[in-house]
Scaffold this motif. Structure first.
Motif, PDB file in Angstrom:
ATOM      1  N   CYS A 161       9.726 -40.225  30.397  1.00 39.81           N
ATOM      2  CA  CYS A 161       8.566 -39.940  29.544  1.00 39.81           C
ATOM      3  C   CYS A 161       7.675 -41.164  29.322  1.00 39.81           C
ATOM      4  O   CYS A 161       6.456 -41.053  29.256  1.00 39.81           O
ATOM      5  N   HIS A 162       8.299 -42.325  29.189  1.00 34.67           N
ATOM      6  CA  HIS A 162       7.538 -43.524  28.815  1.00 34.67           C
ATOM      7  C   HIS A 162       7.265 -44.473  29.980  1.00 34.67           C
ATOM      8  O   HIS A 162       6.500 -45.421  29.820  1.00 34.67           O
ATOM      9  N   GLY A 163       7.882 -44.232  31.123  1.00 39.74           N
ATOM     10  CA  GLY A 163       7.731 -45.156  32.240  1.00 39.74           C
ATOM     11  C   GLY A 163       8.671 -46.333  32.054  1.00 39.74           C
ATOM     12  O   GLY A 163       9.460 -46.378  31.113  1.00 39.74           O
ATOM     13  N   ASN A 164       8.595 -47.314  32.957  1.00 36.30           N
ATOM     14  CA  ASN A 164       9.498 -48.455  32.840  1.00 36.30           C
ATOM     15  C   ASN A 164       8.783 -49.765  32.515  1.00 36.30           C
ATOM     16  O   ASN A 164       9.035 -50.377  31.491  1.00 36.30           O
ATOM     17  N   HIS A 165       7.868 -50.208  33.346  1.00 38.38           N
ATOM     18  CA  HIS A 165       7.222 -51.500  33.110  1.00 38.38           C
ATOM     19  C   HIS A 165       5.892 -51.374  32.355  1.00 38.38           C
ATOM     20  O   HIS A 165       5.584 -52.206  31.510  1.00 38.38           O
ATOM     21  N   SER A 166       5.136 -50.344  32.650  1.00 35.75           N
ATOM     22  CA  SER A 166       3.809 -50.193  32.032  1.00 35.75           C
ATOM     23  C   SER A 166       3.851 -49.309  30.784  1.00 35.75           C
ATOM     24  O   SER A 166       3.013 -48.436  30.598  1.00 35.75           O
ATOM     25  N   ILE A 167       4.821 -49.536  29.933  1.00 34.28           N
ATOM     26  CA  ILE A 167       4.982 -48.731  28.718  1.00 34.28           C
ATOM     27  C   ILE A 167       3.839 -49.012  27.746  1.00 34.28           C
ATOM     28  O   ILE A 167       3.559 -50.162  27.426  1.00 34.28           O
ATOM     29  N   THR A 168       3.183 -47.955  27.297  1.00 39.04           N
ATOM     30  CA  THR A 168       2.077 -48.093  26.350  1.00 39.04           C
ATOM     31  C   THR A 168       2.448 -47.408  25.037  1.00 39.04           C
ATOM     32  O   THR A 168       3.496 -46.773  24.931  1.00 39.04           O
ATOM     33  N   HIS A 169       1.580 -47.555  24.040  1.00 37.09           N
ATOM     34  CA  HIS A 169       1.824 -46.916  22.749  1.00 37.09           C
ATOM     35  C   HIS A 169       1.911 -45.401  22.946  1.00 37.09           C
ATOM     36  O   HIS A 169       1.080 -44.805  23.640  1.00 37.09           O
ATOM     37  N   MET A 174       0.588 -37.394  24.996  1.00 30.88           N
ATOM     38  CA  MET A 174       1.691 -37.388  25.956  1.00 30.88           C
ATOM     39  C   MET A 174       2.294 -35.989  26.101  1.00 30.88           C
ATOM     40  O   MET A 174       2.865 -35.662  27.146  1.00 30.88           O
ATOM     41  N   TYR A 175       2.167 -35.157  25.061  1.00 27.36           N
ATOM     42  CA  TYR A 175       2.716 -33.803  25.140  1.00 27.36           C
ATOM     43  C   TYR A 175       1.923 -32.940  26.135  1.00 27.36           C
ATOM     44  O   TYR A 175       2.397 -31.892  26.557  1.00 27.36           O
ATOM     45  N   ASP A 176       0.728 -33.392  26.498  1.00 26.54           N
ATOM     46  CA  ASP A 176      -0.054 -32.679  27.513  1.00 26.54           C
ATOM     47  C   ASP A 176       0.316 -33.167  28.911  1.00 26.54           C
ATOM     48  O   ASP A 176       0.588 -32.370  29.812  1.00 26.54           O
ATOM     49  N   THR A 177       0.327 -34.492  29.081  1.00 26.95           N
ATOM     50  CA  THR A 177       0.516 -35.063  30.410  1.00 26.95           C
ATOM     51  C   THR A 177       1.975 -35.198  30.822  1.00 26.95           C
ATOM     52  O   THR A 177       2.360 -34.800  31.923  1.00 26.95           O
ATOM     53  N   VAL A 178       2.796 -35.756  29.940  1.00 30.21           N
ATOM     54  CA  VAL A 178       4.192 -36.034  30.289  1.00 30.21           C
ATOM     55  C   VAL A 178       5.015 -34.756  30.433  1.00 30.21           C
ATOM     56  O   VAL A 178       5.772 -34.600  31.392  1.00 30.21           O
ATOM     57  N   CYS A 179       4.858 -33.843  29.477  1.00 30.08           N
ATOM     58  CA  CYS A 179       5.645 -32.599  29.533  1.00 30.08           C
ATOM     59  C   CYS A 179       5.327 -31.798  30.792  1.00 30.08           C
ATOM     60  O   CYS A 179       6.200 -31.129  31.356  1.00 30.08           O
ATOM     61  N   ALA A 180       4.061 -31.884  31.218  1.00 32.31           N
ATOM     62  CA  ALA A 180       3.628 -31.113  32.389  1.00 32.31           C
ATOM     63  C   ALA A 180       4.272 -31.597  33.692  1.00 32.31           C
ATOM     64  O   ALA A 180       4.231 -30.898  34.704  1.00 32.31           O
ATOM     65  N   LYS A 181       4.880 -32.787  33.668  1.00 34.49           N
ATOM     66  CA  LYS A 181       5.553 -33.289  34.866  1.00 34.49           C
ATOM     67  C   LYS A 181       6.744 -32.408  35.236  1.00 34.49           C
ATOM     68  O   LYS A 181       7.074 -32.262  36.416  1.00 34.49           O
ATOM     69  N   CYS A 182       7.399 -31.861  34.219  1.00 35.34           N
ATOM     70  CA  CYS A 182       8.592 -31.041  34.463  1.00 35.34           C
ATOM     71  C   CYS A 182       8.410 -29.577  34.052  1.00 35.34           C
ATOM     72  O   CYS A 182       9.032 -28.695  34.629  1.00 35.34           O
ATOM     73  N   HIS A 183       7.578 -29.353  33.033  1.00 35.41           N
ATOM     74  CA  HIS A 183       7.428 -28.000  32.489  1.00 35.41           C
ATOM     75  C   HIS A 183       6.050 -27.413  32.807  1.00 35.41           C
ATOM     76  O   HIS A 183       5.034 -28.051  32.556  1.00 35.41           O
ATOM     77  N   LYS A 184       6.042 -26.209  33.338  1.00 39.03           N
ATOM     78  CA  LYS A 184       4.778 -25.552  33.667  1.00 39.03           C
ATOM     79  C   LYS A 184       4.008 -25.219  32.395  1.00 39.03           C
ATOM     80  O   LYS A 184       4.594 -24.734  31.426  1.00 39.03           O
TER      81      LYS A 184
END
Length: 310
Positions: A161-169, A174-184
């Motif tokens: 969800c947060h990435g590894n090196h380029s972690i931002t606030h 994030m509920y729009d972009t990150v969740c969409a990586k796994c959930h339709k």
């Protein structure tokens, strides 16, 4: 040698740890590109204490030291490594804490990957290291459905969800972009994330509105000190909710955000009541002054009439 190092209070397991690392294993196979002690610490008379500002392993210098190899595109390509790891880190919230805000304990390469070993003992994945600092987030994450996923799944705890090196606030977006990586979009899991986002957004808006109301009252020189203390309570409740969001439990999230939202609404109402009270007092004072003025004029007229009769 434990006996020799004991008087200096220096660890004696660095080499042992180094042998478990990617660098150590590569060296054992005869890889001459593998980093050894002197690559990081310097050699001979160049070696200075880690606490010295000029040391290549001083916390603020670690990214640059690691970047000597890990930013070398040709070298990293040869071993299938990401050459942007250090540059990505420099744009992260961790780098901001270390270099901008001056938090000396903020994570840099060696904090997450370990200075000599592969990773802290017991860690199967570097993402598990996050819990060493983010203990509350880890605790609440372990209550979530994500933590119950099979070890071999593509979900990798914090990193997914947060990435590894380029972690931002973290933001509600994030509920729009990150969740969409796994959930339709439209799926039950995605909509659950949207519900959490809505609750967070609504509470944030209430906080902003309350803060704006207090600022407006300040400009009118009203006494807002008690209201500012109340607003601080709202901010505290919102901050305390951030770790709780890792449970993905709407019930638990609403428990703290609901309290924050209610206090925020009460603050807004209190500001409005304060303004109305002040306005009533001003109106009352105006009426009183008008009454005094009319009374004075009336007295003056009566006195003038009386003087004429005399």
């Amino acid at each position: 040698d434990k006996n020799k190092m004991k008087i200096y209070n220096i660890q004696t397991d660095q080499y042992e740890q180094y042998q478990t690392s990617g660098h150590g294993k590569a060296l054992a196979k005869g890889n001459k590109d593998a980093a050894v002690c002197t690559d990081c610490h310097g050699g001979g008379h160049e070696i200075i204490a880690r606490k010295d500002l000029g040391s290549p392993v001083y916390p603020k210098n670690v990214p640059q030291t690691c970047g000597r190899c890990h930013s070398n595109k040709k070298l990293m390509k040869a071993y299938g490594r990401d050459p942007n790891a250090v540059s990505d880190y420099m744009g992260s919230v961790h780098a901001d804490a270390l270099f901008v805000r001056g938090v000396s304990s903020a994570p840099q390469c060696a904090v997450c990957h370990s200075a000599h070993g592969a990773a802290p003992p017991g860690s199967k994945d570097v993402s598990q290291v996050c819990g060493n600092c983010h203990m509350n987030e880890k605790k609440y994450f372990d209550e979530s459905a994500h933590s119950k996923l099979p070890v071999k799944s593509r979900f990798k705890e914090c990193v997914s969800c947060h990435g590894n090196h380029s972690i931002t606030h973290a933001t509600a977006g994030m509920y729009d972009t990150v969740c969409a990586k796994c959930h339709k979009p439209g799926s039950k899991a995605f909509l659950a994330g949207q519900a959490i986002k809505s609750e967070i957004t609504a509470t944030d808006e209430t906080f902003k509105k309350a803060a704006s109301s207090i600022e407006e009252a300040d400009r009118k020189n009203l006494d807002t000190k008690p209201l500012k203390a109340q607003l601080d309570m709202v901010k505290t409740d919102i901050l305390q909710t951030q770790p709780v969001t890792h449970t993905l439990s709407m019930e638990k999230i609403e428990g703290t955000l609901g309290k924050a939202k209610q206090t925020g609404l009460e603050t807004i109402k209190a500001v409005e009541d304060l303004k109305k009270t002040v306005q009533r007092r001003k109106t009352g004072l105006l009426i009183f002054l008008l009454f005094i003025a009319v009374s004075a004029v009336t007295v003056w007229k009566l006195r003038s009439a009386y003087m004429k009769e005399l």
